[in-house]
Design a protein around this motif. Sequence first.
Motif, PDB file in Angstrom:
ATOM      1  N   LEU A 187      42.904  74.883  18.756  1.00  0.00           N
ATOM      2  CA  LEU A 187      42.647  75.535  17.563  1.00  0.00           C
ATOM      3  C   LEU A 187      43.819  75.999  16.759  1.00  0.00           C
ATOM      4  O   LEU A 187      43.782  76.380  15.813  1.00  0.00           O
ATOM      5  CB  LEU A 187      41.815  77.053  18.014  1.00  0.00           C
ATOM      6  CG  LEU A 187      41.427  77.988  17.027  1.00  0.00           C
ATOM      7  CD1 LEU A 187      40.423  77.281  16.141  1.00  0.00           C
ATOM      8  CD2 LEU A 187      40.881  79.146  17.593  1.00  0.00           C
ATOM      9  N   GLU A 188      44.916  75.809  17.675  1.00  0.00           N
ATOM     10  CA  GLU A 188      46.263  76.156  17.104  1.00  0.00           C
ATOM     11  C   GLU A 188      46.620  75.763  15.766  1.00  0.00           C
ATOM     12  O   GLU A 188      47.289  76.330  14.865  1.00  0.00           O
ATOM     13  CB  GLU A 188      47.283  75.690  17.984  1.00  0.00           C
ATOM     14  CG  GLU A 188      48.774  76.349  17.745  1.00  0.00           C
ATOM     15  CD  GLU A 188      49.782  75.903  18.822  1.00  0.00           C
ATOM     16  OE1 GLU A 188      51.005  76.075  18.550  1.00  0.00           O
ATOM     17  OE2 GLU A 188      49.257  75.255  19.789  1.00  0.00           O
ATOM     18  N   ARG A 189      46.192  74.284  15.596  1.00  0.00           N
ATOM     19  CA  ARG A 189      46.350  73.835  14.032  1.00  0.00           C
ATOM     20  C   ARG A 189      46.010  74.508  13.014  1.00  0.00           C
ATOM     21  O   ARG A 189      46.405  74.719  12.121  1.00  0.00           O
ATOM     22  CB  ARG A 189      46.027  72.506  14.104  1.00  0.00           C
ATOM     23  CG  ARG A 189      46.886  71.264  14.808  1.00  0.00           C
ATOM     24  CD  ARG A 189      46.255  69.967  15.044  1.00  0.00           C
ATOM     25  NE  ARG A 189      44.655  69.894  15.304  1.00  0.00           N
ATOM     26  CZ  ARG A 189      43.998  68.902  14.958  1.00  0.00           C
ATOM     27  NH1 ARG A 189      44.392  67.897  14.312  1.00  0.00           N
ATOM     28  NH2 ARG A 189      42.690  68.944  15.319  1.00  0.00           N
ATOM     29  N   LEU A 190      44.498  74.895  13.196  1.00  0.00           N
ATOM     30  CA  LEU A 190      44.061  75.610  12.175  1.00  0.00           C
ATOM     31  C   LEU A 190      44.488  77.205  11.881  1.00  0.00           C
ATOM     32  O   LEU A 190      44.693  77.276  10.859  1.00  0.00           O
ATOM     33  CB  LEU A 190      42.567  76.041  12.245  1.00  0.00           C
ATOM     34  CG  LEU A 190      41.496  74.882  12.602  1.00  0.00           C
ATOM     35  CD1 LEU A 190      40.053  75.195  12.547  1.00  0.00           C
ATOM     36  CD2 LEU A 190      41.592  73.947  11.294  1.00  0.00           C
ATOM     37  N   VAL A 191      44.913  77.699  12.859  1.00  0.00           N
ATOM     38  CA  VAL A 191      45.138  78.889  12.557  1.00  0.00           C
ATOM     39  C   VAL A 191      46.678  79.116  12.183  1.00  0.00           C
ATOM     40  O   VAL A 191      47.021  79.774  11.097  1.00  0.00           O
ATOM     41  CB  VAL A 191      45.635  79.558  14.114  1.00  0.00           C
ATOM     42  CG1 VAL A 191      46.370  80.963  14.223  1.00  0.00           C
ATOM     43  CG2 VAL A 191      44.290  80.180  14.664  1.00  0.00           C
ATOM     44  N   GLU A 192      47.827  78.138  12.628  1.00  0.00           N
ATOM     45  CA  GLU A 192      48.735  77.809  11.846  1.00  0.00           C
ATOM     46  C   GLU A 192      48.714  77.663  10.484  1.00  0.00           C
ATOM     47  O   GLU A 192      49.571  78.217   9.850  1.00  0.00           O
ATOM     48  CB  GLU A 192      49.678  76.659  12.638  1.00  0.00           C
ATOM     49  CG  GLU A 192      50.215  76.940  13.858  1.00  0.00           C
ATOM     50  CD  GLU A 192      50.790  75.565  14.596  1.00  0.00           C
ATOM     51  OE1 GLU A 192      50.878  74.659  13.946  1.00  0.00           O
ATOM     52  OE2 GLU A 192      51.528  75.976  15.720  1.00  0.00           O
ATOM     53  N   ARG A 193      47.910  76.725  10.050  1.00  0.00           N
ATOM     54  CA  ARG A 193      47.632  76.529   8.655  1.00  0.00           C
ATOM     55  C   ARG A 193      47.427  77.580   7.908  1.00  0.00           C
ATOM     56  O   ARG A 193      47.713  78.001   6.885  1.00  0.00           O
ATOM     57  CB  ARG A 193      46.541  75.366   8.451  1.00  0.00           C
ATOM     58  CG  ARG A 193      46.558  74.855   6.896  1.00  0.00           C
ATOM     59  CD  ARG A 193      47.875  74.304   6.362  1.00  0.00           C
ATOM     60  NE  ARG A 193      47.957  74.046   4.984  1.00  0.00           N
ATOM     61  CZ  ARG A 193      48.932  74.590   4.407  1.00  0.00           C
ATOM     62  NH1 ARG A 193      50.277  75.013   4.637  1.00  0.00           N
ATOM     63  NH2 ARG A 193      48.927  74.443   3.035  1.00  0.00           N
TER      64      ARG A 193
END
Length: 195
Positions: A72-78
């Motif tokens: 999920l980190e990719r979505l949160v980072e974006r």
Amino acid sequence: WKSNDPWVVEACVLALGAVAEGCCNGTTNASWIENMIEHVLQVASSSSSSMYPLTCTALWTLSQYAESVEPLERLVERQVQIMNETNIPRLQIAAISSFCIIVEKRDVTPYLQHVYPVLCQCLHRYTGRSLWSVLETFGVLAETCGLAIADYNHIPELLMVWDRLASDDPLDRTIPVLLDSLACICVVASSSIAN
């Protein structure tokens, strides 16, 4: 996907979001999901500021797949990157709203240390509906993450916003949104104290 027409790309991205909403069970563990998420992330990252509606659509679509994305980190980072960098109010609202959808669908507790500093910065940069969205996000985080928010002392930041708004206009329509957010945080804080 290969079209140079941004409206065609936006229609494709919007359709993907609609499929997630209507067929969520069928998309979990689908083999094509990883490639699709990667492509929509690229669309959200590469859109020029003149085409911010495309970025808004991509953010919404990504949030619809929050239950299926690993990590999920990719979505949160974006989402956080856009919150932090943009000065376009509609894009600010889109980033925060899509982040709230992710918060409601998944546990974002591991990412709070990266999210809270950006949200606190947004409290002082955003105005109008964008500020409302940030304030609502604090309340949503309190309701969904519970006691995990006790590690982040953001109440002074919220009180500074209250002081600023009240001194400018005591009848500012943002104040009730701020108070609602503080109420959510206080309920969680009282549970923390009771334990």
